[in-house]
Design a protein around this motif. Sequence first.
Motif, PDB file in Angstrom:
ATOM      1  N   VAL A  60       0.709  -1.372  -0.078  1.00 30.44           N
ATOM      2  CA  VAL A  60      -0.001  -0.112   0.450  1.00 30.44           C
ATOM      3  C   VAL A  60       0.875   1.711  -0.251  1.00 30.44           C
ATOM      4  O   VAL A  60       2.171   1.105   0.690  1.00 30.44           O
ATOM      5  CB  VAL A  60      -0.713   0.085   0.902  1.00 30.44           C
ATOM      6  CG1 VAL A  60      -2.027   1.086   1.029  1.00 30.44           C
ATOM      7  CG2 VAL A  60      -1.762  -1.507   1.146  1.00 30.44           C
ATOM      8  N   ASP A  62       0.384   5.124   0.715  1.00 27.18           N
ATOM      9  CA  ASP A  62      -0.429   5.657   0.617  1.00 27.18           C
ATOM     10  C   ASP A  62      -1.028   7.094   0.533  1.00 27.18           C
ATOM     11  O   ASP A  62      -2.211   8.185   0.365  1.00 27.18           O
ATOM     12  CB  ASP A  62      -0.085   6.559   2.588  1.00 27.18           C
ATOM     13  CG  ASP A  62      -0.025   5.475   3.338  1.00 27.18           C
ATOM     14  OD1 ASP A  62      -1.320   4.193   3.616  1.00 27.18           O
ATOM     15  OD2 ASP A  62       0.394   5.176   4.907  1.00 27.18           O
ATOM     16  N   LYS A  66      -7.204   5.013  -3.459  1.00 27.76           N
ATOM     17  CA  LYS A  66      -7.762   3.712  -2.612  1.00 27.76           C
ATOM     18  C   LYS A  66      -8.772   3.123  -3.453  1.00 27.76           C
ATOM     19  O   LYS A  66      -9.875   4.243  -3.204  1.00 27.76           O
ATOM     20  CB  LYS A  66      -7.221   3.422  -1.317  1.00 27.76           C
ATOM     21  CG  LYS A  66      -5.756   4.220  -0.461  1.00 27.76           C
ATOM     22  CD  LYS A  66      -6.416   4.621   0.801  1.00 27.76           C
ATOM     23  CE  LYS A  66      -5.070   4.383   1.685  1.00 27.76           C
ATOM     24  NZ  LYS A  66      -4.166   6.161   1.070  1.00 27.76           N
ATOM     25  N   ARG A 117     -10.801   0.544   4.821  1.00 24.00           N
ATOM     26  CA  ARG A 117      -9.496   2.089   4.530  1.00 24.00           C
ATOM     27  C   ARG A 117     -10.798   2.753   3.741  1.00 24.00           C
ATOM     28  O   ARG A 117     -11.504   3.117   3.775  1.00 24.00           O
ATOM     29  CB  ARG A 117      -8.586   2.049   2.852  1.00 24.00           C
ATOM     30  CG  ARG A 117      -7.751   0.534   3.390  1.00 24.00           C
ATOM     31  CD  ARG A 117      -7.086   0.812   1.790  1.00 24.00           C
ATOM     32  NE  ARG A 117      -6.697  -0.440   2.094  1.00 24.00           N
ATOM     33  CZ  ARG A 117      -5.158  -1.035   2.713  1.00 24.00           C
ATOM     34  NH1 ARG A 117      -5.168  -0.534   4.081  1.00 24.00           N
ATOM     35  NH2 ARG A 117      -5.239  -2.521   1.870  1.00 24.00           N
ATOM     36  N   ASP A 118     -10.280   4.651   3.447  1.00 20.70           N
ATOM     37  CA  ASP A 118     -10.758   5.919   3.049  1.00 20.70           C
ATOM     38  C   ASP A 118     -10.823   6.048   1.551  1.00 20.70           C
ATOM     39  O   ASP A 118      -9.868   6.035   1.219  1.00 20.70           O
ATOM     40  CB  ASP A 118      -9.890   6.708   3.572  1.00 20.70           C
ATOM     41  CG  ASP A 118     -11.231   8.132   3.591  1.00 20.70           C
ATOM     42  OD1 ASP A 118     -11.968   7.939   3.242  1.00 20.70           O
ATOM     43  OD2 ASP A 118      -9.767   9.385   3.780  1.00 20.70           O
ATOM     44  N   TYR A 119     -11.704   5.223   1.093  1.00 21.82           N
ATOM     45  CA  TYR A 119     -11.647   3.874  -0.331  1.00 21.82           C
ATOM     46  C   TYR A 119     -12.339   5.952  -1.110  1.00 21.82           C
ATOM     47  O   TYR A 119     -12.993   6.518  -0.752  1.00 21.82           O
ATOM     48  CB  TYR A 119     -12.864   3.399  -0.977  1.00 21.82           C
ATOM     49  CG  TYR A 119     -12.167   1.806  -0.422  1.00 21.82           C
ATOM     50  CD1 TYR A 119     -10.749   1.540  -0.789  1.00 21.82           C
ATOM     51  CD2 TYR A 119     -12.768   1.895   1.030  1.00 21.82           C
ATOM     52  CE1 TYR A 119     -10.270  -0.025  -0.169  1.00 21.82           C
ATOM     53  CE2 TYR A 119     -12.278  -0.258   1.779  1.00 21.82           C
ATOM     54  CZ  TYR A 119     -11.053  -0.416   0.805  1.00 21.82           C
ATOM     55  OH  TYR A 119     -10.315  -1.614   1.199  1.00 21.82           O
TER      56      TYR A 119
END
Length: 980
Positions: A60, A62, A66, A117-119
């Motif tokens: 991943v 960051d 995402k 996650r903060d998709y």
Amino acid sequence: MNDTNSNQINNNLNELNMRYLFVSIFLLLISAGSLFSQTDKELGLHSDGGPWKFYPATEVNDTLPKVLLIGDSVMNGYHQSVIDSLKGSANVDYWLTPVHLKSEHLFSDLAKVVSFRDYDVIHFNIGLHGWPKGRIADDEYVPLLDEYVTTIKENSDHSRLIWASITPVTEREKTELNKEINPVIVERNGLAAGVMKKYHVSVNDLYGLVDDKLHLARGDRFHWKSGGYKLMGEQCISYILEGLNEYQTIPVLADYNVVWDAPGENSLGSMPAGNGDVGINLWVEENGDLLFYLSKTDAWSENGRLLKIGKIRLSLSPNPFKEGKPFLQELIVQDGLIHIEAGEKENKVSIEVWVDANHPVVEVDVNSAIPLSASVSTEPWRTSRRKITNANELHSAYGLNGKGGPEVFVEKDTILVNAKEGVIWCHRNKRSIWQDNLKLQGLGKSIKGNQDPLLNRTFGALIRSQELEKASPELLKTQDPLKTFSVSVYPLTSQTETLKEWRDQITENALSIESISVDQRFSDHKNWWHSFWNRSYINVSTPNRKENKQVFNVARAYALQRYINACSGRGNSPIKFNGSIFTIDTENLNGQYNGFDADYRRWGGPYWWQNTRLPYWSMLEAGDYDLMQPLFRMYREALPIRKQATKTYYNHKGAFFPETMYFWGTYVDANYGRNRSELSLGMTENRYIRYYWQSGLEISLMMLDYYAFTKDSEFLKETLLPVVTEIINFYDQHWGRDENGKIYFEPAMALETYNTAVNPLPEIVGINKVCTELLKLPDALVKKSQQKQWSRLIDELPEIPTHVVDGKKMLAPAYEYSGKQNVENPELYAIFPYRAFGVGKDKLEMARQTFANRAFKQTGGWQQNAIKAAYLGLGDEAAKLTATNFNTSNKAYRFPTMWGPNYDWVPDQDHGSVAMIALQRMLVQYDEEKIYLLPAWPKEWDVQFKLLAPQNTTIKGEFRNGKIENLQVFPAERKKDIVY
């Protein structure tokens, strides 16, 4: 064969088919080698075991977007191509699941996955496993899918959603569609499309992609060859990239539409609309009724309160708004239109409601696929004379309440029983507080020769329809069910000698409006709104995904607050800061204000300058000059009485304007004081406003800025010079001079905050700024004696007060000050509104130190710290405070800009207006001939804007990735004055 045996055989076949499907899927997944070590147990999911699990990305980054894929074995066929194609561009997780919409733990597991996650983008599908007969009943599919989408939206905050339609089902070993299963798939794809439209979810039509490419089917009914999955993967990637790209796209006007997917419960869920003078608060209830409050900017009661005109209810049968049926309510801001859809296709009902931008009428147009019975009625609540006894409710009659005040009565409305024209009702003022108000303040001479502005003022409405017939004095209804009908509501405020004259006027108004075709009026209505939105705009976005929603709310709230200003800013009275014309009842509001009717507002009917001014400062750079006229007109019309008050109280020329006043220009009784035994003539009992006369100076500067922007010579002659000349005369003659020949401001105040002050800063910088701007007016339009006076006053001003704090020189509220009683920062008036310090000016650092050291640092309501940060070039601080305002909402109300109550009432017009002004001044500031571009704009915000500046200047451009693009300045010669 009997039906029981037939059903049993079908069930057995379905079970065998599903077993075959699962075995095939399992073998397919094993061969794909897609198993990771991550277990569903660690995520708290209810795993089906084997390959059916959640697969987070193995690596991943960051800094990258995402993406989440959700689907069954068909998704498994194309997911790897999506991951490979997005490598280096996005992190991709996927949830491979065999569940259907009635699986036991679906919604709880779904919530956990989408919130993992903060998709940025969620591409999802569910459906192939739900086809067997009896698994999901026909009437269950839409509600369950609705809940599925709602679960995603509630747990994924700002994600862009993409629905992948269910792929075709083929005959085994044949390149043709399955005759048993595929019709179910087609039907459910159609139903799903309706759900996705409701929630504005993009549809990736995988069914349509391959339904004519059945040669790519694997032959096991459900799966596809590599060529089929390749096509699906490519189309999925295209949709996902489009979704990701939306984060880089600056929003457009349509993005600010307010969309609701379910009816409301009561007026707390109302949606505002208006034409500048006439307003409505509209909501739809599940019982089949559409309701709205009707208001008008000049519906002043006998007590000087701004009341509602009434409440209208439209009832429809059969009920199109029943729970569980498709529903859409959308404010289409571009058109100034509320659009409502309800029901399935075969019985769909569409309703459009608009307040004609060019005529005083509310139009309700209904179109239905099936005949409807309908009735429309008025629902008065002022049905009898009522004494207000509740202390909180009495605050709505502010000025009449308080020590020594009279009992306050609400008078009843009148329904015209014999009105053949339609349903007519009104509120007619048979008494008035005006004369007693003037007599109390020693201004009784103004009674003679002037019309009482309240007595015989009559406000009400006429409801008409060509299709509905009158059934009672309060009701119109259909004789037979209809598919199409319209209802028109015509409000009117007028002062007439008799009620009959008012009735004749409202009928004539209706007939005159009806003589113009509805199509023509609607076209003109939309043209007005389109022209309004083209005057100016600020569309903001950010590439920072974590801040995307917050920044989008800044852009949307700016547009919606401007919309509210337009809905209420062209009437016969200025915008009321404490609710405008969009107050509603509090029957369903919890707390101390529960149980009041829609006429309630804290701080009642008077205008407070500190509050009233803020919407109007936002209108200059927006180019909304027409919305400023009611404010200027009120001050122009109040000038005679203010001149008389000045002469009566102080025996000199000029005019002062009080901080709080009725629209005709006097103090409210409670502020002036009823017991005058210890008060001299003109002195107020209210210490908060005793010497608080700032409104005269600031309205002068606003008028001067208006002239600088528009170069309107008629306004200069008819309004600006008459008003501002008398205000300057007051400030010239009211105070004496000290031994140095400087004006000695005492007694005085520093705003409301310090009730005792000597040489307050707001007066000094205000007079300086106003006189400086007056001296710029064309010589041919002003007298030389006036120019001499303005120059002399500048010379006679004392120095701007300063003091030293922690060894640093800073601006001070006054030379001397005491009696703190409010939460303002008077010293910051040197920054806004009077612009003595700021970007491009001397001593900027001193002003910034003063701002940093300010006593009151909060934002919200009328607090102006966001504006001042912008003027000081403090981009990050201005952005933070502006975003805070625009992301603050009252959760009790459904519409996003029902701010407040803060210091005042809902919707608080100061809260959004402060943020509007700040956002504009972050982009554009004006001073002398210069135009400062992006003086306080945060580098991480992208923006597309069009704003106005002095000398009829228009500035358009974009700021992306830290750079100005496509800058256009009209007229072109003004480009040389741009400072960037």
